[in-house]
Design a protein around this motif. Structure first.
Motif, mmCIF file in Angstrom:
data_model
loop_
_atom_site.group_PDB
_atom_site.id
_atom_site.type_symbol
_atom_site.label_atom_id
_atom_site.label_comp_id
_atom_site.label_asym_id
_atom_site.label_seq_id
_atom_site.Cartn_x
_atom_site.Cartn_y
_atom_site.Cartn_z
ATOM 1 N N ASN A 24 12.939 -31.390 88.777
ATOM 2 C CA ASN A 24 13.400 -32.021 87.545
ATOM 3 C C ASN A 24 14.134 -30.972 86.715
ATOM 4 O O ASN A 24 13.529 -30.090 86.110
ATOM 5 C CB ASN A 24 12.211 -32.597 86.771
ATOM 6 C CG ASN A 24 12.694 -33.406 85.574
ATOM 7 O OD1 ASN A 24 13.840 -33.254 85.126
ATOM 8 N ND2 ASN A 24 11.829 -34.266 85.062
ATOM 9 N N LEU A 25 15.451 -31.081 86.700
ATOM 10 C CA LEU A 25 16.268 -30.028 86.096
ATOM 11 C C LEU A 25 16.028 -29.892 84.597
ATOM 12 O O LEU A 25 16.203 -28.822 84.024
ATOM 13 C CB LEU A 25 17.758 -30.314 86.363
ATOM 14 C CG LEU A 25 18.164 -30.348 87.833
ATOM 15 C CD1 LEU A 25 19.644 -30.672 87.969
ATOM 16 C CD2 LEU A 25 17.859 -29.032 88.522
ATOM 17 N N LEU A 26 15.621 -30.989 83.943
ATOM 18 C CA LEU A 26 15.404 -30.924 82.500
ATOM 19 C C LEU A 26 14.113 -30.181 82.150
ATOM 20 O O LEU A 26 13.937 -29.724 81.035
ATOM 21 C CB LEU A 26 15.384 -32.336 81.904
ATOM 22 C CG LEU A 26 16.747 -33.025 81.899
ATOM 23 C CD1 LEU A 26 16.625 -34.511 81.644
ATOM 24 C CD2 LEU A 26 17.661 -32.376 80.855
ATOM 25 N N HIS A 27 13.222 -30.089 83.116
ATOM 26 C CA HIS A 27 11.957 -29.392 82.849
ATOM 27 C C HIS A 27 11.993 -27.938 83.275
ATOM 28 O O HIS A 27 11.476 -27.067 82.592
ATOM 29 C CB HIS A 27 10.795 -30.101 83.564
ATOM 30 C CG HIS A 27 10.483 -31.412 82.949
ATOM 31 N ND1 HIS A 27 9.599 -32.309 83.499
ATOM 32 C CD2 HIS A 27 10.945 -31.988 81.807
ATOM 33 C CE1 HIS A 27 9.542 -33.392 82.734
ATOM 34 N NE2 HIS A 27 10.348 -33.221 81.711
ATOM 35 N N ILE A 87 10.005 -42.036 95.606
ATOM 36 C CA ILE A 87 9.257 -42.390 94.394
ATOM 37 C C ILE A 87 10.153 -42.129 93.190
ATOM 38 O O ILE A 87 10.632 -41.015 93.001
ATOM 39 C CB ILE A 87 7.979 -41.532 94.267
ATOM 40 C CG1 ILE A 87 7.151 -41.655 95.547
ATOM 41 C CG2 ILE A 87 7.166 -41.938 93.050
ATOM 42 C CD1 ILE A 87 6.158 -40.542 95.736
ATOM 43 N N GLN A 88 10.425 -43.172 92.411
ATOM 44 C CA GLN A 88 11.279 -42.989 91.243
ATOM 45 C C GLN A 88 10.460 -42.411 90.104
ATOM 46 O O GLN A 88 9.324 -42.777 89.884
ATOM 47 C CB GLN A 88 11.904 -44.326 90.819
ATOM 48 C CG GLN A 88 12.897 -44.863 91.825
ATOM 49 C CD GLN A 88 14.075 -43.920 92.080
ATOM 50 O OE1 GLN A 88 14.457 -43.151 91.221
ATOM 51 N NE2 GLN A 88 14.642 -43.979 93.279
ATOM 52 N N GLN A 89 11.047 -41.436 89.418
ATOM 53 C CA GLN A 89 10.404 -40.854 88.239
ATOM 54 C C GLN A 89 11.479 -40.529 87.235
ATOM 55 O O GLN A 89 12.637 -40.351 87.600
ATOM 56 C CB GLN A 89 9.587 -39.625 88.646
ATOM 57 C CG GLN A 89 10.296 -38.776 89.682
ATOM 58 C CD GLN A 89 9.459 -37.587 90.126
ATOM 59 O OE1 GLN A 89 9.040 -36.784 89.314
ATOM 60 N NE2 GLN A 89 9.226 -37.475 91.417
ATOM 61 N N PRO A 90 11.115 -40.455 85.971
ATOM 62 C CA PRO A 90 12.137 -40.148 84.962
ATOM 63 C C PRO A 90 12.596 -38.688 85.056
ATOM 64 O O PRO A 90 11.931 -37.876 85.670
ATOM 65 C CB PRO A 90 11.406 -40.414 83.643
ATOM 66 C CG PRO A 90 9.957 -40.266 83.961
ATOM 67 C CD PRO A 90 9.778 -40.633 85.407
ATOM 68 N N GLY A 91 13.734 -38.427 84.449
ATOM 69 C CA GLY A 91 14.243 -37.056 84.433
ATOM 70 C C GLY A 91 15.524 -36.938 85.222
ATOM 71 O O GLY A 91 16.010 -37.909 85.803
#
Ligand SMILES: [Zn+2]
Length: 754
Positions: free
Chosen positions: A12-15, A546-550
């Protein structure tokens, strides 16, 4: 696949904010059986954007990543097997050279890995010159080495191998004399005259020009060189046919005399005009019978006779947001001349040393289509710009002494089903897969884009083979062959797992340069952003289970948005920052011409903290200890006022000194008592007898040793003129007109979730 490979680990690039690896990234290893991989081509020479090749074009389209190859085919190699056999074994159908990825059906037959035709093994191939044994064709050097060189028999030449021929064309206008480049050039050639590649047949010649063309008769027996002036530049003729290009060995003294006197000959010139076009036509006439290398040294816009150019640069437009004008040539004069040169085996290298606009978009064509190269020294001046002088000296030494191939062609073959549709680099495309290279030099890179024309059903692997046929400086016809083998896959997950983010970035940069000239700069910029959006969208939709936000990326593409942002802020493509047109054009030339490893440093420089270098983790090279500091992210956040940082941007390095930098670094490395005493324009580190000085110089020297050109070093203080240039490379930070890395990620995420 059974378990998720590291390349597909979801990031997750935003994290995750610390994605940049602390040391240079190796090229990904193709997913091949051990025995094939062990023998595969070195990625520094031959590399693919996708190390797993999609089985079909529709699969490739879905992945939204460009498929292409990057090559550095004539790279200096520490070890190169050379084969001298009277028969060179090639497929009878597609002419592929026998290589490590063919299969032997039995002792007497081999199957081509590009077209699948079965060929006979010639009797001569049964004998192995290395092991001196008979009957083991699969142990021949040709099938044990992915990179190999053949000495070519006579059927590989259209005429006797040409001698090495060097012609130097020197601007001697008032402007040129002011820069003082002539004395550096002449001294450099004097110093290296015996190191020019060649043999007893080597020839040299000289032309100088301003509003007229000056030839130099260097015939053996003359007591001194004789200058012959042709002032009718509309109708150039050669004043004497034989004695302008002379045998270097026989006429060395006259050549040396000329080089010693040249810098003074024009000292008091009042000539302001520059008839470059006519000088080039004269040079072309001189070189046409043999072919060879033409080196032009130019310091201003050509303004007289054929090929004269107008100043097209609008200084007010330098910072305009979009659609920078005049990125394409103003005239086809230089392209046409380059094609004429190419037809006669003449390559043209351009050294541009100017402080004013020179229309590199037009002038550059002379090198681009003749397989030459462009060197650029903006604001060159022998007194005011010592860093440029040093750079010019070092570049000339490399230029004059590096190896060279003449009258070359390169062909890139791929397994049936794959097809090359676009080439990048300096050359002329003679037929669909044949590049004409009047000269080939060891510092030139190439790239190609490919498509899948026929499905690669039932294939486990495909191969690519580049063959470079050239005349060596010793008059030998040689063929250097590189073969790369890659697996074929039929799932999007596998394609993503094999993505080579550095190669993709390099190829996209080449594509964006073309796009800027054929469409517009804003189109090129959009295309690069879209490349990131589309590939990550495809990954999200088709690979993630699996879809996840981000903003999610596979680990192998985790640096893709960062590199795209770096490209958008690179001199070639940036907007919002004042950029001189020639500077922009030169950056574009470099992105197309530099081998990948150097292009990447231009795109995303490496930043190191250097005031606390230690021996911990250091390399030992030739009894020298080379510290290995960590690579840092390109953000001001990483800088510290108490420290010093080195930024390696490929062709240039910056040493930034913090205002409160530890006095130890100032005294022990820079040799100054305090920050205020750091001189402006410092470009040489003093050779101090301290551990700190030795470590710093060892590290910088080691970085320089790894590339064939010489990066100049600039010490940057808060007050330095170059500080903005240094800061512009901090591509993760926000500027007035450009997004920060985090903002860019948010923008991508927004587009992807649309
Ligand atoms: Zn074949």
């Amino acid at each position: 696949q059974s378990s998720t490979p590291e390349a597909l680990r979801v990031v997750n690039l935003l994290h995750e904010r610390n994605l940049l690896p602390p040391s240079p990234m190796p090229a990904p290893t193709p997913c091949l059986p051990q025995d094939l991989q062990k023998i595969n081509c070195n990625p520094e020479v031959f590399r693919s954007t996708l190390t797993s090749i999609p089985q079909t074009q529709s699969l490739l389209n879905k992945a939204k990543m460009p498929l292409g190859l990057l090559l550095h085919p004539f790279k200096d190699l520490s070890q190169l097997p050379v084969v001298t056999s009277s028969t060179i074994v090639r497929c009878r159908s597609c002419r592929t050279y026998i290589n490590p990825f063919v299969s032997f059906l039995d002792q007497r037959r081999w199957k081509c890995n590009l077209c699948y035709r079965v060929n006979d093994v010639p009797e001569e191939f049964m004998y192995n010159p290395v092991s001196r044994s008979y009957g083991e064709p699969h142990k021949r050097p040709e099938v044990q080495n992915a990179t190999i060189e053949f000495i070519a028999p006579s059927e590989y030449m259209l005429r006797p191998p040409q001698p090495a021929v060097y012609l130097f064309i020197l601007d001697v206008s008032h402007n040129a004399v002011e820069t003082g480049y002539l004395s550096v050039f002449c001294q450099s050639l004097l110093d290296n005259i015996n190191a020019l590649p060649g043999d007893s047949r080597t020839k040299v010649g000289f032309i100088t020009f301003d509003s007229t063309i000056h030839f130099y008769n260097l015939q053996e027996g003359l007591s001194q060189p004789q200058m012959l002036i042709v002032s009718d530049i509309e109708d150039i003729f050669l004043p004497t046919p034989d004695s302008l290009l002379v045998n270097l060995n026989e006429c060395k003294e006259l050549v040396q005399d000329l080089l010693k006197s040249l810098p003074n000959l024009f000292e008091k010139t009042m000539e302001t005009q520059s008839a470059l076009g006519s000088a080039l036509q004269a040079a072309f006439k001189l070189l046409s019978p043999t072919g060879g290398r033409m080196s032009i040294f130019q310091t201003q816009l050509p303004n007289l006779g054929v090929g004269a150019l107008q100043s097209r640069e609008d200084p007010n437009q330098r910072a305009s947001a979009k659609d920078i004008q005049h990125l394409s040539p103003a005239t086809d004069f230089y392209k046409k001349l380059a094609l004429d040169c190419s037809g006669q085996q003449v390559a043209v290298d351009l050294f541009l040393l100017s402080s004013q606009y020179c229309d590199l978009a037009s002038l550059g064509c002379i090198s681009r289509y003749s397989a030459g190269s462009v060197y650029y020294y903006p604001s060159y001046h022998h007194q005011h710009n010592p860093a440029q002088v040093e750079c010019f000296q070092k570049d000339l030494k490399r230029y004059l002494t590096r190896k060279i191939g003449f009258e070359a062609v390169m062909r890139i073959r791929c397994t049936k089903g794959l097809s090359i549709h676009t080439f990048h680099g300096n050359f002329f495309v003679r037929s669909t897969d044949l590049l004409s290279l009047p000269n080939v030099n060891p510092d030139a890179g190439f790239a190609v884009q490919m498509s899948i024309e026929e499905n690669l059903d039932d294939m486990q692997v495909v191969s690519f083979q580049a063959a470079l046929l050239y005349t060596s400086s010793k008059g030998e016809r040689r063929i250097r062959v590189h073969t790369l083998c890659l697996p074929v896959v039929n799932s999007l997950a596998d394609i993503f797992a094999g993505a080579d983010v550095q190669a993709i970035t390099g190829l996209l940069a080449c594509m964006a340069v073309d796009r800027s000239a054929t469409a517009s700069l804003s189109d090129a910029r959009d295309a690069m952003t879209n490349a990131a959006i589309d590939s990550l969208t495809s990954y999200r939709q088709s690979v993630l289970t699996i879809q996840q936000p981000g903003l999610l990326a596979p680990a192998c593409l985790r640096l893709f948005p960062l590199f795209i942002l770096a490209l958008l802020k690179q001199k070639a493509f940036r907007t919002g920052t004042s950029t001189r047109l020639d500077d922009r054009l030169f950056a574009m030339c470099q992105l197309k011409y530099q081998p990948l490893v150097y292009a990447l440093l231009m795109i995303h420089p490496a930043l190191y903290r250097v005031d606390d270098l230690t021996d911990e983790g250091a390399l030992n090279v030739n009894d020298r200890t080379i510290p290995q500091p960590k690579v840092l992210q390109l953000s001001v956040e990483k800088l510290s006022r108490e420290a010093a940082f080195l930024m390696d941007a490929g062709t240039v390095m910056y040493l930034w000194i913090g205002r409160n930098c530890h006095p130890n670094f100032l005294t022990q490395v820079l040799g100054v008592p305090n920050y205020a005493a750091v001189p402006d324009n410092l470009y040489l580190l003093p050779e101090l007898d301290t551990a700190e000085s030795q470590r710093t110089r060892a590290f910088i020297g080691w970085l320089r040793d790894q590339r064939p050109f010489f990066p100049s070093l600039h010490v940057i203080r808060d007050e330095s003129q170059l500080k903005p240039t240094f800061m512009q490379n901090m591509i993760e930070d926000r500027t007035e007109s450009a997004l920060s890395y985090y903002e860019f990620l948010l923008h991508l995420q927004q587009q992807i979730s649309k």
